[in-house]
Design a protein around this motif. Structure first.
Motif, PDB file in Angstrom:
ATOM      1  N   ASP A 288      15.920  -2.602  11.412  1.00  0.00           N
ATOM      2  CA  ASP A 288      15.664  -2.696   9.965  1.00  0.00           C
ATOM      3  C   ASP A 288      16.750  -3.438   9.210  1.00  0.00           C
ATOM      4  O   ASP A 288      16.537  -3.888   8.084  1.00  0.00           O
ATOM      5  N   TYR A 289      17.946  -3.522   9.810  1.00  0.00           N
ATOM      6  CA  TYR A 289      19.056  -4.213   9.153  1.00  0.00           C
ATOM      7  C   TYR A 289      19.275  -5.610   9.743  1.00  0.00           C
ATOM      8  O   TYR A 289      20.333  -6.216   9.561  1.00  0.00           O
ATOM      9  N   SER A 290      18.291  -6.119  10.474  1.00  0.00           N
ATOM     10  CA  SER A 290      18.341  -7.456  11.093  1.00  0.00           C
ATOM     11  C   SER A 290      19.369  -7.556  12.221  1.00  0.00           C
ATOM     12  O   SER A 290      19.814  -8.655  12.569  1.00  0.00           O
ATOM     13  N   ARG A 291      19.720  -6.388  12.811  1.00  0.00           N
ATOM     14  CA  ARG A 291      20.677  -6.386  13.926  1.00  0.00           C
ATOM     15  C   ARG A 291      19.908  -6.552  15.236  1.00  0.00           C
ATOM     16  O   ARG A 291      18.879  -5.917  15.448  1.00  0.00           O
ATOM     17  N   LYS A 331      18.266  -2.552   3.453  1.00  0.00           N
ATOM     18  CA  LYS A 331      17.197  -2.984   4.368  1.00  0.00           C
ATOM     19  C   LYS A 331      16.306  -3.961   3.611  1.00  0.00           C
ATOM     20  O   LYS A 331      15.834  -3.628   2.528  1.00  0.00           O
ATOM     21  N   PRO A 332      16.063  -5.155   4.165  1.00  0.00           N
ATOM     22  CA  PRO A 332      15.091  -6.026   3.482  1.00  0.00           C
ATOM     23  C   PRO A 332      13.727  -5.341   3.465  1.00  0.00           C
ATOM     24  O   PRO A 332      13.348  -4.691   4.431  1.00  0.00           O
ATOM     25  N   ASP A 333      13.030  -5.488   2.340  1.00  0.00           N
ATOM     26  CA  ASP A 333      11.768  -4.783   2.141  1.00  0.00           C
ATOM     27  C   ASP A 333      10.605  -5.722   2.492  1.00  0.00           C
ATOM     28  O   ASP A 333      10.416  -6.754   1.847  1.00  0.00           O
ATOM     29  N   HIS A 334       9.844  -5.374   3.526  1.00  0.00           N
ATOM     30  CA  HIS A 334       8.741  -6.241   3.954  1.00  0.00           C
ATOM     31  C   HIS A 334       7.380  -5.720   3.490  1.00  0.00           C
ATOM     32  O   HIS A 334       6.339  -6.157   3.987  1.00  0.00           O
ATOM     33  N   VAL A 335       7.400  -4.799   2.529  1.00  0.00           N
ATOM     34  CA  VAL A 335       6.134  -4.230   2.045  1.00  0.00           C
ATOM     35  C   VAL A 335       5.687  -4.981   0.789  1.00  0.00           C
ATOM     36  O   VAL A 335       6.505  -5.317  -0.062  1.00  0.00           O
ATOM     37  N   ASN A 336       4.388  -5.238   0.700  1.00  0.00           N
ATOM     38  CA  ASN A 336       3.805  -5.879  -0.490  1.00  0.00           C
ATOM     39  C   ASN A 336       4.447  -7.218  -0.832  1.00  0.00           C
ATOM     40  O   ASN A 336       4.854  -7.463  -1.966  1.00  0.00           O
ATOM     41  N   VAL A 337       4.551  -8.065   0.157  1.00  0.00           N
ATOM     42  CA  VAL A 337       5.076  -9.416  -0.079  1.00  0.00           C
ATOM     43  C   VAL A 337       3.896 -10.324  -0.425  1.00  0.00           C
ATOM     44  O   VAL A 337       2.964 -10.457   0.359  1.00  0.00           O
ATOM     45  N   PRO A 338       3.888 -10.927  -1.616  1.00  0.00           N
ATOM     46  CA  PRO A 338       2.754 -11.795  -1.971  1.00  0.00           C
ATOM     47  C   PRO A 338       2.762 -13.101  -1.179  1.00  0.00           C
ATOM     48  O   PRO A 338       3.811 -13.598  -0.797  1.00  0.00           O
ATOM     49  N   HIS A 339       1.571 -13.613  -0.915  1.00  0.00           N
ATOM     50  CA  HIS A 339       1.423 -14.884  -0.202  1.00  0.00           C
ATOM     51  C   HIS A 339       0.585 -15.814  -1.083  1.00  0.00           C
ATOM     52  O   HIS A 339      -0.308 -15.356  -1.772  1.00  0.00           O
ATOM     53  N   ALA A 340       0.857 -17.100  -1.015  1.00  0.00           N
ATOM     54  CA  ALA A 340       0.025 -18.068  -1.729  1.00  0.00           C
ATOM     55  C   ALA A 340      -0.258 -19.242  -0.809  1.00  0.00           C
ATOM     56  O   ALA A 340       0.631 -19.697  -0.095  1.00  0.00           O
ATOM     57  N   VAL A 341      -1.497 -19.694  -0.811  1.00  0.00           N
ATOM     58  CA  VAL A 341      -1.857 -20.875  -0.022  1.00  0.00           C
ATOM     59  C   VAL A 341      -2.166 -21.990  -1.016  1.00  0.00           C
ATOM     60  O   VAL A 341      -3.037 -21.836  -1.870  1.00  0.00           O
ATOM     61  N   PHE A 342      -1.457 -23.125  -0.898  1.00  0.00           N
ATOM     62  CA  PHE A 342      -1.629 -24.210  -1.864  1.00  0.00           C
ATOM     63  C   PHE A 342      -2.723 -25.164  -1.411  1.00  0.00           C
ATOM     64  O   PHE A 342      -2.535 -26.370  -1.281  1.00  0.00           O
ATOM     65  N   SER A 343      -3.880 -24.570  -1.178  1.00  0.00           N
ATOM     66  CA  SER A 343      -5.084 -25.335  -0.861  1.00  0.00           C
ATOM     67  C   SER A 343      -5.639 -25.877  -2.180  1.00  0.00           C
ATOM     68  O   SER A 343      -5.100 -25.602  -3.249  1.00  0.00           O
ATOM     69  N   HIS A 344      -6.787 -26.596  -2.105  1.00  0.00           N
ATOM     70  CA  HIS A 344      -7.457 -27.081  -3.321  1.00  0.00           C
ATOM     71  C   HIS A 344      -8.785 -26.374  -3.434  1.00  0.00           C
ATOM     72  O   HIS A 344      -9.669 -26.706  -2.683  1.00  0.00           O
TER      73      HIS A 344
END
Ligand code: NDP
Length: 346
Positions: A288-291, A331-344
């Motif tokens: 969780d701490y990237s170790r 701890k970096p938080d990996h919950v609810n990370v938004p994503h965007a796709v730059f499609s048209h």
């Protein structure tokens, strides 16, 4: 100061590595960073930033078409790919310089070289051996190309950013972020685009209604979407690429671009010499701490294959530096990370 040359040696000058270096230096650590290719990593050089510039460029064709309805008279339009790429390169060079200055101002020693781990505390870079108390592996990912006959005639997104000319006919293979974004880019700039995806509907994992709507909209924009289809082999005749599909059809194009995923870029970094454990996909295993499995070696960003997005790598790098050098375990938080796709459309 310890018995080592530096407190922290960072391998990789992308989003995660640069943020970690700056924050660790701010906490008082003596930091060195090695980057063999380009400062800023994938995002700045062959990812988010140049992609977004090409996306902006590709919207103009529609804006020109719509303009008359809004009272504008627009003259005859010409698109110049070489000018776009030259201006994009100028902007990227500017950003490379900003990344260098940020590191220098933070007191980070920069090695413009490939770094190799010799053991858990020793790195070799530019002919020097550097002892480091802590090592951060932030060496990113790299496009995966399929093993099909003729794949040597195809490109990945890495090369798409540096094409000499806009291809008149392009086949884009894949149904993820990069494929959907580049299908829109090439189409908006005037190429005839065929996008091939192996499954029944692209953008697997996203909301089904959104995926179906995007497919409809892309077809309205004259992108030839072919689902349940892949390229089986590519033959080159003159400058034309003849792609035979798994459906039995064939298409002739000027460029085939595979966007069939990216993999952690772990080979040749000496991770095995240091005893760093990889998972079955070749990603560095971290807690969780990237170790990593080696207590003084950490890893952040795409090389760990958690969520492969720039802001996530930055957050991971920052949390690592605060944890190890700032006496603030985060701890970096990996919950609810938004994503965007730059499609048209996006
Ligand atoms: P993705 O993982 O998003 O998509 C890969 C696509 O290729 C999927 O459609 C997948 O199909 C298909 N595929 C995988 N292997 C094969 C194969 N052997 N043959 C045929 N098709 C295959 O990867 P991308 O390359 O598009 O992007 C890499 C990463 O970069 C993304 O995961 C994302 O993290 C990041 N990125 C983010 C962007 C953003 O934030 N806007 C933009 C660009 C990249 P299937 O779905 O069936 O597995």
């Amino acid at each position: 100061m310890t018995k080592y040359d530096v407190d922290l040696f960072v391998i990789g000058g992308g989003s995660g590595g640069v943020r970690a270096s700056r924050i660790a230096a701010g906490h008082g650590a003596k930091v060195a960073l090695a980057e063999e290719r380009y400062l800023g990593g994938t995002c700045v050089n062959v990812g988010c930033v140049p992609k977004k510039l090409l996306v902006y460029a590709s919207h103009y064709s529609e804006h020109f078409e719509d303009a008359a309805g809004f009272g504008w008279t627009v003259g005859e339009q010409h698109f110049n790919w070489a000018a776009l790429i030259a201006n994009k390169n100028k902007e990227i060079a500017r950003l490379n310089g900003i990344y260098r200055k940020l590191l220098e101002d933070a007191g980070v020693e920069i090695f413009t070289a490939r770094a190799l781990l010799l053991d858990a505390h020793t790195v070799e870079a530019a002919g020097r051996r550097i002892g480091a108390e802590t090592i951060l592996v932030a060496i990113g990912g790299w496009p995966v190309m399929p093993s099909i006959p003729g794949v040597e005639h195809a490109i990945s997104s890495n090369e798409a950013f540096f094409l000499k000319a806009l291809p008149a006919r392009v086949a884009v293979v894949g149904g993820g972020y990069i494929a959907c974004e580049f299908a829109g880019i090439f189409n908006g700039l005037g190429s005839r685009v065929t996008q091939l995806y192996r499954g029944p509907l692209f953008l697997r994992g996203f909301d089904t209604d959104v995926r179906a709507h995007l497919a409809d909209e892309m077809r309205k924009k004259r992108i030839d979407l072919r689902f349940n289809a892949e390229i089986a082999r590519i033959e080159k005749t003159g400058s034309t690429l003849h792609a035979t599909l798994t459906t039995g059809d064939a298409i002739d194009v000027d460029c085939v671009m595979f966007a069939t995923g990216r993999a952690p870029h772990t080979s040749g970094a000496g991770l095995d010499a240091a005893g760093v454990e990889l998972d079955r996909h070749g990603a560095v295993v971290v807690d969780d701490y990237s170790r990593t499995s080696v207590p003084n070696i950490y890893a952040v960003g795409d090389v760990t294959n958690r969520i492969n997005l720039t802001p996530v790598a930055i957050a991971e790098g920052h949390a690592f530096a605060d944890t190890v050098f700032g006496k603030m375990p985060v701890k970096p938080d990996h919950v609810n990370v938004p994503h965007a796709v730059f499609s048209h459309p996006e």
